[in-house]
Design a protein around this motif. Sequence first.
Motif, PDB file in Angstrom:
ATOM      1  N   THR A 355       7.362 101.561 103.671  1.00  0.00           N
ATOM      2  CA  THR A 355       6.409 101.841 104.486  1.00  0.00           C
ATOM      3  C   THR A 355       7.415 100.323 105.788  1.00  0.00           C
ATOM      4  O   THR A 355       7.351 101.067 106.556  1.00  0.00           O
ATOM      5  CB  THR A 355       5.415 100.304 105.031  1.00  0.00           C
ATOM      6  OG1 THR A 355       5.889  99.404 104.287  1.00  0.00           O
ATOM      7  CG2 THR A 355       4.057 101.364 103.678  1.00  0.00           C
ATOM      8  N   ALA A 356       9.146 100.399 105.415  1.00  0.00           N
ATOM      9  CA  ALA A 356       9.842  99.192 105.686  1.00  0.00           C
ATOM     10  C   ALA A 356      10.971 100.440 106.456  1.00  0.00           C
ATOM     11  O   ALA A 356      11.473 100.129 107.834  1.00  0.00           O
ATOM     12  CB  ALA A 356       9.982  98.765 105.400  1.00  0.00           C
ATOM     13  N   TRP A 357      11.366 101.257 105.598  1.00  0.00           N
ATOM     14  CA  TRP A 357      13.208 101.535 106.400  1.00  0.00           C
ATOM     15  C   TRP A 357      13.683 103.206 106.050  1.00  0.00           C
ATOM     16  O   TRP A 357      12.426 103.302 105.203  1.00  0.00           O
ATOM     17  CB  TRP A 357      13.891 100.629 105.292  1.00  0.00           C
ATOM     18  CG  TRP A 357      13.985  98.921 105.717  1.00  0.00           C
ATOM     19  CD1 TRP A 357      14.143  99.077 107.115  1.00  0.00           C
ATOM     20  CD2 TRP A 357      14.139  98.323 104.780  1.00  0.00           C
ATOM     21  NE1 TRP A 357      13.887  97.461 106.926  1.00  0.00           N
ATOM     22  CE2 TRP A 357      13.732  96.650 105.531  1.00  0.00           C
ATOM     23  CE3 TRP A 357      13.944  98.647 103.950  1.00  0.00           C
ATOM     24  CZ2 TRP A 357      13.991  95.785 105.012  1.00  0.00           C
ATOM     25  CZ3 TRP A 357      13.542  97.030 102.894  1.00  0.00           C
ATOM     26  CH2 TRP A 357      14.140  96.258 103.523  1.00  0.00           C
ATOM     27  N   ALA A 358      14.449 103.634 106.563  1.00  0.00           N
ATOM     28  CA  ALA A 358      14.920 104.706 106.213  1.00  0.00           C
ATOM     29  C   ALA A 358      16.378 104.525 105.672  1.00  0.00           C
ATOM     30  O   ALA A 358      16.946 103.879 106.338  1.00  0.00           O
ATOM     31  CB  ALA A 358      14.678 106.102 106.683  1.00  0.00           C
ATOM     32  N   ALA A 359      17.028 105.570 104.300  1.00  0.00           N
ATOM     33  CA  ALA A 359      18.059 105.122 103.762  1.00  0.00           C
ATOM     34  C   ALA A 359      18.815 105.863 103.735  1.00  0.00           C
ATOM     35  O   ALA A 359      18.671 107.162 103.609  1.00  0.00           O
ATOM     36  CB  ALA A 359      17.660 104.457 102.316  1.00  0.00           C
ATOM     37  N   CYS A 360      20.450 105.948 104.365  1.00  0.00           N
ATOM     38  CA  CYS A 360      21.020 106.964 104.215  1.00  0.00           C
ATOM     39  C   CYS A 360      22.238 106.911 103.226  1.00  0.00           C
ATOM     40  O   CYS A 360      23.270 105.530 103.758  1.00  0.00           O
ATOM     41  CB  CYS A 360      21.481 107.433 105.786  1.00  0.00           C
ATOM     42  SG  CYS A 360      19.809 107.781 106.540  1.00  0.00           S
ATOM     43  N   ASP A 361      22.966 108.131 103.056  1.00  0.00           N
ATOM     44  CA  ASP A 361      24.344 107.742 101.824  1.00  0.00           C
ATOM     45  C   ASP A 361      24.576 109.193 101.911  1.00  0.00           C
ATOM     46  O   ASP A 361      24.160 110.352 101.298  1.00  0.00           O
ATOM     47  CB  ASP A 361      24.139 107.408 100.610  1.00  0.00           C
ATOM     48  CG  ASP A 361      24.916 106.585  99.988  1.00  0.00           C
ATOM     49  OD1 ASP A 361      26.164 107.013 101.122  1.00  0.00           O
ATOM     50  OD2 ASP A 361      24.956 105.678  98.697  1.00  0.00           O
ATOM     51  N   SER A 362      25.763 109.310 102.473  1.00  0.00           N
ATOM     52  CA  SER A 362      26.648 110.623 102.783  1.00  0.00           C
ATOM     53  C   SER A 362      26.861 110.862 101.323  1.00  0.00           C
ATOM     54  O   SER A 362      27.341 112.332 100.784  1.00  0.00           O
ATOM     55  CB  SER A 362      27.693 110.317 103.151  1.00  0.00           C
ATOM     56  OG  SER A 362      28.692 109.672 102.894  1.00  0.00           O
ATOM     57  N   GLY A 363      27.687 109.767 100.298  1.00  0.00           N
ATOM     58  CA  GLY A 363      27.538 110.295  98.972  1.00  0.00           C
ATOM     59  C   GLY A 363      28.864 110.312  98.184  1.00  0.00           C
ATOM     60  O   GLY A 363      29.515 110.427  97.624  1.00  0.00           O
ATOM     61  N   SER A 364      29.864 110.703  99.710  1.00  0.00           N
ATOM     62  CA  SER A 364      31.377 111.133  99.091  1.00  0.00           C
ATOM     63  C   SER A 364      31.863 109.741 100.044  1.00  0.00           C
ATOM     64  O   SER A 364      33.154 110.026 100.037  1.00  0.00           O
ATOM     65  CB  SER A 364      31.638 112.852  99.375  1.00  0.00           C
ATOM     66  OG  SER A 364      30.885 112.181 101.272  1.00  0.00           O
ATOM     67  N   GLY A 365      31.186 109.431 100.927  1.00  0.00           N
ATOM     68  CA  GLY A 365      32.331 107.962 101.412  1.00  0.00           C
ATOM     69  C   GLY A 365      32.750 108.595 102.597  1.00  0.00           C
ATOM     70  O   GLY A 365      33.246 107.192 103.265  1.00  0.00           O
ATOM     71  N   MET A 366      32.137 109.394 102.630  1.00  0.00           N
ATOM     72  CA  MET A 366      32.998 110.213 104.403  1.00  0.00           C
ATOM     73  C   MET A 366      32.261 109.233 104.972  1.00  0.00           C
ATOM     74  O   MET A 366      32.801 109.335 106.742  1.00  0.00           O
ATOM     75  CB  MET A 366      32.625 111.680 104.275  1.00  0.00           C
ATOM     76  CG  MET A 366      33.092 112.313 103.397  1.00  0.00           C
ATOM     77  SD  MET A 366      35.275 112.304 103.771  1.00  0.00           S
ATOM     78  CE  MET A 366      35.451 113.139 105.111  1.00  0.00           C
ATOM     79  N   ALA A 367      30.302 109.094 105.488  1.00  0.00           N
ATOM     80  CA  ALA A 367      30.211 108.292 106.278  1.00  0.00           C
ATOM     81  C   ALA A 367      29.444 106.788 105.191  1.00  0.00           C
ATOM     82  O   ALA A 367      29.393 106.843 104.358  1.00  0.00           O
ATOM     83  CB  ALA A 367      29.118 109.046 107.013  1.00  0.00           C
ATOM     84  N   PRO A 368      29.660 106.106 105.583  1.00  0.00           N
ATOM     85  CA  PRO A 368      28.299 104.614 105.529  1.00  0.00           C
ATOM     86  C   PRO A 368      27.233 104.805 105.085  1.00  0.00           C
ATOM     87  O   PRO A 368      26.681 105.367 106.502  1.00  0.00           O
ATOM     88  CB  PRO A 368      29.796 103.213 106.488  1.00  0.00           C
ATOM     89  CG  PRO A 368      29.674 103.982 107.995  1.00  0.00           C
ATOM     90  CD  PRO A 368      30.172 105.422 107.530  1.00  0.00           C
TER      91      PRO A 368
END
Length: 426
Positions: A355-368
Amino acid sequence: MLWPARLVLESAPEFGGSPDVRYGFVDVRGKLVVPQRYEDYVYCPDATGRTAFLIASLAGRRAEVFDLGGKLLTRTPTATAECGGADHVVITEDVWGETDRHNSGLVNVTTGKVVVPVAKDRHVDVVDARTVNVSDPSREYFLDLTTGKKTSHKGWLVEYADPGDGKLLAARAQRHRDSSQSGKVGFIDRSGAWAVPAEFSDATGFANGYSVVGLGQQSTFLNTAFQHVGGVWDEVRAIEEPGGSVLGYRVTLASDQGLLGPDLRVVVPPGPVSITCDGEASGACSVVAGASATLVVLPEGTTTAMPAGFSQALSPFFLADEVDPDFSDSNRVYAISAGVTVELAGTTSCTGVGTAWAACDSGSGMAPPVVIDTAGRVTPFATAQAVPDPSPDKGVAYYWVTAGTYQGFVDAKGTWRYRESCFTQL
């Protein structure tokens, strides 16, 4: 209570594989009482449904059973072990090279006694906290863990099927571990008698008073009065929360899709729409019709029009745009309660986190990687994962996060409850 503390041994594996993770356990004082050396774990309930102990496992070694203070109760005879009812553990020897073939038994973790010895092609499945089903090549029977009473039955329980409320159990008329070669499915009661003859091509356990049953190439619902209800569909997919409770159903007929609530009421009438309900989205579904999209949250069935350009439901609290439907990649996240759009540094894959957050990760290191709160602010955390309360139906208890050189547990407000270095070594 013990809480799982993660240790990532390899954060950027080759060929896009999953990171190598080990688990240890932190007690209520915030002390690491079980070292981070296990590949998997599972909490097991007592007869009242409260969490009583946990099983931790590492490939090639005997599984270990701990109480909720971190004390080792027993090591099982096998590497594979799972919950087997109150105070019991199902132990299994896998048959190498044979799909769905294994030899199982049952151990009482309190006394260490082998209640059901391991035997060739024996399968042991949990019916409820006090009952297991023992399946041998020649017969099956219910075993009462309290009294030791055995109740034979003619049907063969559908293995791996959720027993639901456990009163009526899906069973086949003949035993075959390959479901594609098995016979028709019906339901047996706890006396071992057929309550519903084996007439369906497949069936699930009862949830909220309904079972999904197969009618050849189509499916319908069966209520506890054994009536066909809820319509006939080409496909019925149960929408479940992470704890396993059924929140509703996505139904398909020809090219039309719709949503039903857990009581089979129509939430979204079948029509020419595309419906996506991610298993980690806590009942949030996206309903896309042309250029417009709607957020539908089950089981309530509340609907909210998504802002233009957004079509992904990450959770009841976050939306995302979709720049690559094949990978669900996004460039923007929308915090619903704040009405704030967050522009990401690059194309990433995003998920809702409790209920607190959204987490985003490119998985490739192209974006933090970034973690966004419900106010639309980028938090100090790089990653976040929801940690469900071990007790049933309690939802998310804490979150496991990483921030700089630290990792540990925080509450929904982001306050540290346990913290350690990310560079801890085994």
